[in-house]
Every structure is written in C-alpha cells, then in structure tokens.
Design a protein around this motif. Structure first.
Motif, PDB file in Angstrom:
ATOM      1  N   PHE A   7       0.850  -1.187   0.000  1.00  0.00           N
ATOM      2  CA  PHE A   7       0.000   0.000   0.000  1.00  0.00           C
ATOM      3  C   PHE A   7       0.888   1.239   0.000  1.00  0.00           C
ATOM      4  CE2 PHE A   7      -2.566  -3.327   1.836  1.00  0.00           C
ATOM      5  CZ  PHE A   7      -3.834  -3.113   1.311  1.00  0.00           C
ATOM      6  N   ASP A   8       0.463   2.274  -0.751  1.00  0.00           N
ATOM      7  CA  ASP A   8       1.250   3.502  -0.804  1.00  0.00           C
ATOM      8  C   ASP A   8       0.865   4.435   0.337  1.00  0.00           C
ATOM      9  OD1 ASP A   8      -1.164   4.605  -1.530  1.00  0.00           O
ATOM     10  OD2 ASP A   8      -0.611   4.971  -3.619  1.00  0.00           O
ATOM     11  N   SER A   9       1.335   5.681   0.272  1.00  0.00           N
ATOM     12  CA  SER A   9       1.163   6.613   1.388  1.00  0.00           C
ATOM     13  C   SER A   9      -0.289   7.015   1.608  1.00  0.00           C
ATOM     14  CB  SER A   9       2.005   7.871   1.154  1.00  0.00           C
ATOM     15  OG  SER A   9       1.656   8.482  -0.080  1.00  0.00           O
ATOM     16  N   VAL A  10      -1.145   6.860   0.599  1.00  0.00           N
ATOM     17  CA  VAL A  10      -2.571   7.189   0.756  1.00  0.00           C
ATOM     18  C   VAL A  10      -3.418   5.921   0.826  1.00  0.00           C
ATOM     19  CG1 VAL A  10      -2.393   9.460  -0.300  1.00  0.00           C
ATOM     20  CG2 VAL A  10      -2.807   7.469  -1.751  1.00  0.00           C
ATOM     21  N   ASN A  11      -2.774   4.812   1.140  1.00  0.00           N
ATOM     22  CA  ASN A  11      -3.439   3.519   1.350  1.00  0.00           C
ATOM     23  C   ASN A  11      -4.063   2.937   0.086  1.00  0.00           C
ATOM     24  OD1 ASN A  11      -2.692   3.758   3.982  1.00  0.00           O
ATOM     25  ND2 ASN A  11      -4.742   4.051   4.813  1.00  0.00           N
ATOM     26  N   ASP A  12      -3.596   3.372  -1.073  1.00  0.00           N
ATOM     27  CA  ASP A  12      -4.015   2.725  -2.315  1.00  0.00           C
ATOM     28  C   ASP A  12      -3.184   1.463  -2.517  1.00  0.00           C
ATOM     29  OD1 ASP A  12      -5.931   4.583  -2.917  1.00  0.00           O
ATOM     30  OD2 ASP A  12      -4.617   5.808  -4.181  1.00  0.00           O
ATOM     31  N   LEU A  13      -3.815   0.439  -3.052  1.00  0.00           N
ATOM     32  CA  LEU A  13      -3.130  -0.828  -3.281  1.00  0.00           C
ATOM     33  C   LEU A  13      -2.241  -0.710  -4.515  1.00  0.00           C
ATOM     34  CD1 LEU A  13      -2.856  -3.775  -2.319  1.00  0.00           C
ATOM     35  CD2 LEU A  13      -4.704  -4.363  -3.903  1.00  0.00           C
ATOM     36  N   LYS A  27     -14.368 -11.229  -0.069  1.00  0.00           N
ATOM     37  CA  LYS A  27     -15.680 -10.877  -0.617  1.00  0.00           C
ATOM     38  C   LYS A  27     -16.810 -11.199   0.354  1.00  0.00           C
ATOM     39  CE  LYS A  27     -14.530 -11.128  -5.530  1.00  0.00           C
ATOM     40  NZ  LYS A  27     -14.758 -11.812  -6.831  1.00  0.00           N
ATOM     41  N   THR A  28     -16.577 -12.155   1.241  1.00  0.00           N
ATOM     42  CA  THR A  28     -17.620 -12.460   2.226  1.00  0.00           C
ATOM     43  C   THR A  28     -17.809 -11.323   3.215  1.00  0.00           C
ATOM     44  OG1 THR A  28     -16.025 -13.557   3.685  1.00  0.00           O
ATOM     45  CG2 THR A  28     -17.180 -14.932   2.065  1.00  0.00           C
ATOM     46  N   PHE A  29     -16.765 -10.480   3.378  1.00  0.00           N
ATOM     47  CA  PHE A  29     -16.876  -9.331   4.279  1.00  0.00           C
ATOM     48  C   PHE A  29     -17.388  -8.085   3.572  1.00  0.00           C
ATOM     49  CE2 PHE A  29     -13.283 -11.787   6.178  1.00  0.00           C
ATOM     50  CZ  PHE A  29     -13.962 -12.199   7.317  1.00  0.00           C
ATOM     51  N   SER A  30     -17.514  -8.149   2.259  1.00  0.00           N
ATOM     52  CA  SER A  30     -17.916  -6.974   1.500  1.00  0.00           C
ATOM     53  C   SER A  30     -19.388  -6.666   1.735  1.00  0.00           C
ATOM     54  CB  SER A  30     -17.660  -7.198   0.007  1.00  0.00           C
ATOM     55  OG  SER A  30     -18.103  -6.092  -0.743  1.00  0.00           O
ATOM     56  N   VAL A  31     -19.707  -5.366   1.783  1.00  0.00           N
ATOM     57  CA  VAL A  31     -21.094  -4.933   1.996  1.00  0.00           C
ATOM     58  C   VAL A  31     -21.777  -4.596   0.676  1.00  0.00           C
ATOM     59  CG1 VAL A  31     -20.623  -4.052   4.307  1.00  0.00           C
ATOM     60  CG2 VAL A  31     -20.343  -2.541   2.335  1.00  0.00           C
ATOM     61  N   GLN A  32     -21.098  -4.824  -0.434  1.00  0.00           N
ATOM     62  CA  GLN A  32     -21.694  -4.533  -1.728  1.00  0.00           C
ATOM     63  C   GLN A  32     -22.841  -5.501  -2.003  1.00  0.00           C
ATOM     64  OE1 GLN A  32     -20.827  -1.989  -3.638  1.00  0.00           O
ATOM     65  NE2 GLN A  32     -19.209  -1.337  -2.230  1.00  0.00           N
ATOM     66  N   ASN A  42     -10.306  -3.201  -5.484  1.00  0.00           N
ATOM     67  CA  ASN A  42     -11.133  -2.301  -4.676  1.00  0.00           C
ATOM     68  C   ASN A  42     -11.622  -2.988  -3.413  1.00  0.00           C
ATOM     69  OD1 ASN A  42     -10.890  -0.148  -6.410  1.00  0.00           O
ATOM     70  ND2 ASN A  42     -12.755  -0.609  -7.547  1.00  0.00           N
ATOM     71  N   THR A  43     -11.993  -4.250  -3.542  1.00  0.00           N
ATOM     72  CA  THR A  43     -12.468  -4.994  -2.375  1.00  0.00           C
ATOM     73  C   THR A  43     -11.389  -5.082  -1.311  1.00  0.00           C
ATOM     74  OG1 THR A  43     -13.953  -6.323  -3.752  1.00  0.00           O
ATOM     75  CG2 THR A  43     -13.387  -7.207  -1.591  1.00  0.00           C
ATOM     76  N   VAL A  44     -10.185  -5.447  -1.723  1.00  0.00           N
ATOM     77  CA  VAL A  44      -9.082  -5.585  -0.777  1.00  0.00           C
ATOM     78  C   VAL A  44      -8.724  -4.232  -0.166  1.00  0.00           C
ATOM     79  CG1 VAL A  44      -6.650  -6.213  -0.556  1.00  0.00           C
ATOM     80  CG2 VAL A  44      -8.179  -7.637  -1.915  1.00  0.00           C
ATOM     81  N   SER A  45      -8.668  -3.182  -0.987  1.00  0.00           N
ATOM     82  CA  SER A  45      -8.310  -1.851  -0.486  1.00  0.00           C
ATOM     83  C   SER A  45      -9.309  -1.359   0.548  1.00  0.00           C
ATOM     84  CB  SER A  45      -8.225  -0.856  -1.646  1.00  0.00           C
ATOM     85  OG  SER A  45      -7.210  -1.209  -2.549  1.00  0.00           O
ATOM     86  N   GLN A  46     -10.589  -1.506   0.254  1.00  0.00           N
ATOM     87  CA  GLN A  46     -11.617  -0.998   1.162  1.00  0.00           C
ATOM     88  C   GLN A  46     -11.651  -1.766   2.477  1.00  0.00           C
ATOM     89  OE1 GLN A  46     -15.280  -1.116  -1.035  1.00  0.00           O
ATOM     90  NE2 GLN A  46     -14.608   0.401  -2.537  1.00  0.00           N
ATOM     91  N   LEU A  47     -11.511  -3.072   2.397  1.00  0.00           N
ATOM     92  CA  LEU A  47     -11.626  -3.878   3.609  1.00  0.00           C
ATOM     93  C   LEU A  47     -10.397  -3.756   4.505  1.00  0.00           C
ATOM     94  CD1 LEU A  47     -13.290  -7.110   2.178  1.00  0.00           C
ATOM     95  CD2 LEU A  47     -14.359  -5.326   3.546  1.00  0.00           C
ATOM     96  N   ILE A  52      -4.705  -0.816   7.835  1.00  0.00           N
ATOM     97  CA  ILE A  52      -3.488  -0.129   7.394  1.00  0.00           C
ATOM     98  C   ILE A  52      -3.410   1.258   8.025  1.00  0.00           C
ATOM     99  CG2 ILE A  52      -2.188   0.680   5.408  1.00  0.00           C
ATOM    100  CD1 ILE A  52      -2.438  -2.357   5.637  1.00  0.00           C
ATOM    101  N   THR A  53      -4.544   1.962   8.071  1.00  0.00           N
ATOM    102  CA  THR A  53      -4.563   3.292   8.688  1.00  0.00           C
ATOM    103  C   THR A  53      -4.217   3.210  10.168  1.00  0.00           C
ATOM    104  OG1 THR A  53      -6.254   4.025   7.112  1.00  0.00           O
ATOM    105  CG2 THR A  53      -5.981   5.323   9.121  1.00  0.00           C
ATOM    106  N   SER A  54      -4.767   2.223  10.847  1.00  0.00           N
ATOM    107  CA  SER A  54      -4.460   2.043  12.270  1.00  0.00           C
ATOM    108  C   SER A  54      -2.973   1.795  12.485  1.00  0.00           C
ATOM    109  CB  SER A  54      -5.278   0.874  12.825  1.00  0.00           C
ATOM    110  OG  SER A  54      -4.863   0.543  14.135  1.00  0.00           O
ATOM    111  N   GLN A  55      -2.395   0.961  11.628  1.00  0.00           N
ATOM    112  CA  GLN A  55      -0.971   0.670  11.755  1.00  0.00           C
ATOM    113  C   GLN A  55      -0.137   1.927  11.535  1.00  0.00           C
ATOM    114  OE1 GLN A  55       1.785   0.397   9.594  1.00  0.00           O
ATOM    115  NE2 GLN A  55       3.092  -0.872  10.887  1.00  0.00           N
ATOM    116  N   ARG A  56      -0.519   2.738  10.554  1.00  0.00           N
ATOM    117  CA  ARG A  56       0.219   3.972  10.267  1.00  0.00           C
ATOM    118  C   ARG A  56       0.101   4.964  11.424  1.00  0.00           C
ATOM    119  NH1 ARG A  56       2.017   4.750   5.084  1.00  0.00           N
ATOM    120  NH2 ARG A  56       1.085   3.512   3.408  1.00  0.00           N
TER     121      ARG A  56
END
Length: 438
Positions: A7-13, A27-32, A42-47, A52-56
């Motif tokens: 993940f980069d500095s803005v949490n993009d994959l 995908k089982t955790f996805s709310v779509q 997109n699924t991996v990035s969102q979930l 990742i933000t918490s770790q940063r």
C-alpha cells in the motif's frame, strides 16, 4: 490462504498477489449488494484500509507500532513499512514464518525497484515481482542459503570458460561478475579486478532470478505448451537481450540499493549464464538510501512533535546529503540537482529552527521531492552486451559436463520418497537405542 500486498502513502493498493481462497474470504466481508460489480483490488483496499490506517497512526503519531495481528480464525497479518509504503503478508502460517516471508517480499521489491517503489504501478514490474515470489520456493537448496557445486572438473572448466567470456564481451563499465548457475546452485563465479564482492544475499537473489528464467524457458521450450497459457509469464528481462536493472546489497544496512544490470542466457536446460554489471552508482545509491531513511524518520518526528531528537536528525540528514552530492558530482551528474539538494536542506533546517513562512512539514516534503529526482538517477540505461559468441563458447566448453550438471540441477531425494522409509527410520532408531546401551 496467502496474500502479499503493498500500500502507498494514501493507502491505495500498489501491488497485490493472492490466491483464490483469500479473495473469496475478502468478498464475504464486503457490503456490496453485488460483489461482481467491484474489482478485487477495490475490495481488498476498502476492507483492509482501516487496518493499514491504524498501523500507520500507531507508528507515526505514537511511535507504538505493531508488526503483526492474529485473528480468531487463525489468520495472521504481518506488517512492515518502508519509504511510506506498507508491506503486508496475510496467511494462515505462524507469525515467525509470515515475518520471514514478509522480509523476502520486501527484499524482492528493493531488488527490482530500488528506492522507487512506485515502479510497481507498472504491470511489467508487477508480473516480475509475482514470478519472483513464485520462484522463491522452487529452488533446490536450503531456503536462505546459496548452494555451491564443488565438483572440481566441471568447476574449473566453467571458470576458465567465464574468463574467456569476459574478454569476448565488450562491457561499457569496468566492474562486472560472470556466473554460471545450475538450478539455483552456483557452479562458477568470475569477477573483474576491483569489483565489490557479491554478498550471500546477492547470490540468493540472483539464483532466484535464474530459477524464474529457467521456469520460463522450460515452459516456452515445451512443444506441447500453449503460448496463450496464462501460466507462461513474459519476464521483462527476457525481452530482446534478457536484461534488466536490479539492485544489489551495499552500505552499512546491507539493503539492495546499488544499481547493477543483469543479463541472462540459457546454456542448457537448468544451466544459466548470468552477467552482472556494476553501473558505478553504488555510492549514490547508498547515500540516497540513508538520506531517504533519515528523512522518513524526521517526518515522523515532526508528526509526533518530538522536537528533542530533531537537531541530531537534521545533522545526520545533512551529512547523508553531503555524501549524496559528492557522489553525484563524482558521477558527473547534473550540477543543478546538487544545488537543489543543498538549497532544500538549508530551507528545512531554517524552518525547523526559526520562524519562517514555510512550515517544517512543507520543507520536508520539498526535500522528499528533491530526493526523488536523485532516485531517478539510479535507473540508468541498460548496457547492450553481445553475448552470442561467448554463449556458444560456453556451450562447447561445458558440453562434456552437461549431463552431470543436469543431474546436479535436480532436487535432492528424500527418504520420504521411498515406500520403505518407515522401515529405515525404525532400523536407525533400533541402532541408536542399542548403541547407547552398549
């Protein structure tokens, strides 16, 4: 289940490699409402964005980062951060094994991208990294150790052939290494005078490059294989001249930061001829690596408002930048780039020690941009080598040993491959018991 993510500095994959089990679990955790409407990335990035933000946040604002997480379903997540990028391994392995795999993953990125992790936005680099990850466990020797073949006749013949090849290949640089790998085991190594020795990690990285190339050649050489098969990966250094720029270990940290060009050619099945050319940018790479690391620490100190350590960090950064500019001048780089680095350092120190319109965060960002320009200098043009005739000579010289070397290239057998291995274990146990009693 396995996934390797960056993940980069803005949490993009930036990079993701995973198996089917992982993405189905995500995908089982996805709310779509319709999971098919969302791409896997997109699924991996969102979930994973909250994790990742918490770790940063824990690392940057509180200096209390965590390096791993273990879930109730036995899922293990391990983290590492480098140059504002977060590296993640998600698997069901134990924490130690996952950390070991994460270290290999990060080293591969440094090996092929150097300090420019953004190269992973390219599909070519993504494919290259994916194949290296797949080849990581395909070697024949013990993981983490570089194998060496010690047969005197074949080794001496190969070494003499490499010496002759070094004279035939017209190299634009003074320092180079010529090698022959059998599988992932080193048969012979010839280095030009004055060259820096290759470290064991370098040899391991190069052996994995050779394994990846050998697997590719095996696939395309199979007459029954389908050229459109998705498993056949076109490696970028196997284009017109089978070459690419890689980074080998250098400096006090021993991290891959010294640019070299690598050139690969197939002598025989599972026998690879490798030429590694030092691009004379070792000093620039090492000093820029240290400056980048110190600048990253300084930006973290600014975020934490830890002003006590700021003066020493500024002094260390200035010393590293001095080495960087000296190395750039030695390599006859653009004088404006050296002046830019010096100017940015003065602005950064002034903003950290006095009241100025520019904030320290702004000047630190400007310094980061200037260092990115230095990193661009570490991606030189790949030299063109004429390897056709040396390759023919190598094949002729090694022809009496090819059959022997092909046997050496095969995996070592294990007792588990024999139907009577249980009897052997029992026999050895009996000998041990009665031997200790006597």
């Amino acid at each position: 289940m396995k996934a390797a993510l960056v993940f980069d500095s803005v949490n993009d994959l930036v990079f993701g490699k995973w198996d089917h089990v992982f993405i189905e679990r995500m995908k089982t955790f996805s709310v779509q409402e319709n999971p098919n409407d969302v791409t896997d990335n997109n699924t991996v990035s969102q979930l994973l964005a909250p994790i990742i933000t918490s770790q940063r946040v824990m690392a940057a604002q509180f200096g209390n980062t965590y390096s791993s997480m273990q879930c109730k379903d036995k899922t293990t997540i391990v983290f590492d951060e480098w140059l504002d990028h977060v590296f993640v391994i998600i698997s069901e392995d134990n924490v130690d094994d996952a950390h070991r795999e994460l270290l290999d993953f990060k080293t591969f990125v440094q090996h092929i991208c150097g300090q420019n992790v953004n190269l992973l936005h390219s599909t070519i680099y993504q494919d290259w990294l994916s194949v290296l990850l797949e080849s990581r466990t395909k070697g024949d020797t013990i993981p983490g150790a570089n194998g060496v073949i010690g047969e005197s006749g074949a080794t001496m013949a190969a070494l003499n052939a490499l010496k002759s090849a070094s004279k035939d290949i017209k190299l634009p640089y003074q320092h180079s290494h010529l090698m022959l790998f059998v599988g992932d085991k080193l048969l012979a190594l010839y280095s030009s005078r004055g060259s820096e020795d290759l470290s064991p990690p370098d040899l391991i990285l190069l052996s994995i490059q050779c394994i990846a190339a050998q697997e590719y050649w095996k696939d395309v050489g199979n007459e029954d294989s389908d050229e459109s098969d998705s498993q056949i990966v076109r490696l970028p250094w196997l284009s017109t001249e089978n070459s690419a720029v890689v980074n080998l270990c250098a400096g006090p940290t021993g991290s891959p930061c010294a640019p070299h060009s690598i050139h690969l050619a197939e002598v025989a099945p599972r026998i690879t001829f490798a030429v590694v050319v030092d691009m004379d940018l070792r000093e620039v790479g090492v000093s820029a690596y240290m400056a980048n690391q110190i600048l990253s620490n300084l930006r973290r100190l600014l975020l934490q408002r830890n002003l006590e350590l700021l003066p020493n960090t500024l002094d260390s950064l200035e010393a590293s930048l001095k080495k960087t500019t000296d190395a750039l001048r030695k390599n006859k780089a653009n004088a404006n780039l050296c002046a830019r680095l010096t100017s940015r350092m003065l602005e950064l120190r002034k903003s950290c020690t006095t009241t100025t319109p520019l904030t320290p965060e702004t000047t630190a960002t400007a310094m980061h941009t200037a260092l990115e320009a230095v990193i661009e200098q570490l991606k030189p043009d790949i030299p063109s080598l004429k390897m056709e005739q040396p390759l023919k000579n190598l094949r002729t010289t090694l022809s009496p040993y090819v059959e022997f070397l092909c046997v050496k290239a095969k995996r070592y057998f294990s007792l588990g491959s024999y139907p009577f291995h249980i009897g052997i274990y029992f026999y050895l146990f009996v000998l041990w018991v009665f031997g200790t009693k006597t």
